[in-house]
Scaffold this motif. Sequence first.
Motif, mmCIF file in Angstrom:
data_model
loop_
_atom_site.group_PDB
_atom_site.id
_atom_site.type_symbol
_atom_site.label_atom_id
_atom_site.label_comp_id
_atom_site.label_asym_id
_atom_site.label_seq_id
_atom_site.Cartn_x
_atom_site.Cartn_y
_atom_site.Cartn_z
ATOM 1 N N SER A 2 0.828 -1.207 0.000
ATOM 2 C CA SER A 2 0.000 0.000 0.000
ATOM 3 C C SER A 2 0.862 1.258 0.000
ATOM 4 N N ASP A 3 2.000 1.236 0.748
ATOM 5 C CA ASP A 3 2.880 2.401 0.771
ATOM 6 C C ASP A 3 3.463 2.670 -0.611
ATOM 7 N N LEU A 5 2.088 1.852 -3.470
ATOM 8 C CA LEU A 5 1.009 2.349 -4.321
ATOM 9 C C LEU A 5 0.708 3.815 -4.007
ATOM 10 N N ILE A 6 0.712 4.162 -2.728
ATOM 11 C CA ILE A 6 0.471 5.558 -2.345
ATOM 12 C C ILE A 6 1.522 6.465 -2.966
ATOM 13 N N ARG A 8 3.284 5.941 -5.645
ATOM 14 C CA ARG A 8 3.111 6.004 -7.100
ATOM 15 C C ARG A 8 1.946 6.919 -7.478
ATOM 16 N N ILE A 9 0.880 6.856 -6.696
ATOM 17 C CA ILE A 9 -0.267 7.751 -6.944
ATOM 18 C C ILE A 9 0.137 9.192 -6.679
ATOM 19 N N ALA A 30 -3.887 11.004 -2.220
ATOM 20 C CA ALA A 30 -3.296 9.765 -2.726
ATOM 21 C C ALA A 30 -3.595 8.605 -1.786
ATOM 22 N N GLN A 31 -3.501 8.870 -0.490
ATOM 23 C CA GLN A 31 -3.798 7.822 0.486
ATOM 24 C C GLN A 31 -5.261 7.392 0.400
ATOM 25 N N ALA A 34 -5.743 5.174 -2.667
ATOM 26 C CA ALA A 34 -5.148 3.846 -2.509
ATOM 27 C C ALA A 34 -5.869 2.994 -1.473
ATOM 28 N N LEU A 35 -6.266 3.616 -0.364
ATOM 29 C CA LEU A 35 -6.774 2.841 0.766
ATOM 30 C C LEU A 35 -8.287 2.827 0.898
ATOM 31 N N LEU A 58 -4.134 2.491 -11.976
ATOM 32 C CA LEU A 58 -5.035 1.745 -11.100
ATOM 33 C C LEU A 58 -6.004 0.844 -11.853
#
Length: 213
Positions: A2-3, A5-6, A8-9, A30-31, A34-35, A58
């Motif tokens: 998840s970190d 991905l965050i 990258r977003i 971004a968080q 992702a989450l 995504l």
Amino acid sequence: MSDTLIRRIDALLPQTQCTRCGYDACLPYAQAIALEGEAINRCPPGGQEGVQALAELLERDPLPLDPACGEFTGPSRAVIIEEHCIGCTLCIQACPVDAIVGANKLMHTVLADRCTGCELCVPPCPVDCISLVPTDDWNSAQAEQARQDTEQRRDRLLGRHKESSDLAARTLANKPVLATNADQADKREASIASALARARARRASKTASGTTP
């Protein structure tokens, strides 16, 4: 995962820190994407190109920009009409990247190479001396600088909050007489009102003498 991905977003967001997405800055947005599955079309500064990039990362549908968040208008930066500035420091407090410099009751100015064009400094200005002007395309180097400036400001404010909390604890232990928040607000309001009066008088003087631009 998840970190990663965050990050990258966040790297695909323009880092203007404008809060139009409904979050305090680009990283919290971004968080949320992702989450929490937040929509990817809530960033007007990124435009439809930004939505497309997020959609590809995504594997989501590239929805049109959400009109509730505003329209894409292209990059801009803030400019202060310095002769009208009263030095209230409200714009400095509002800037998420510390791109405005100045001191209380002294003229402020915008660091053009640091300004993200977020517009957050405009509403607090009591004399309407800040405007946004179009600028060159916002590039990746400027976005990275804005990200770093935002993190440094956040860390500084967190450190200041801790120092204030520690000082408050020591002060309360000694039981001094403390000024109330209301008293402080009244003093600040009076200071701004006085500065506004001086600014109006200055403008009136210029108008009377025929020197107003």
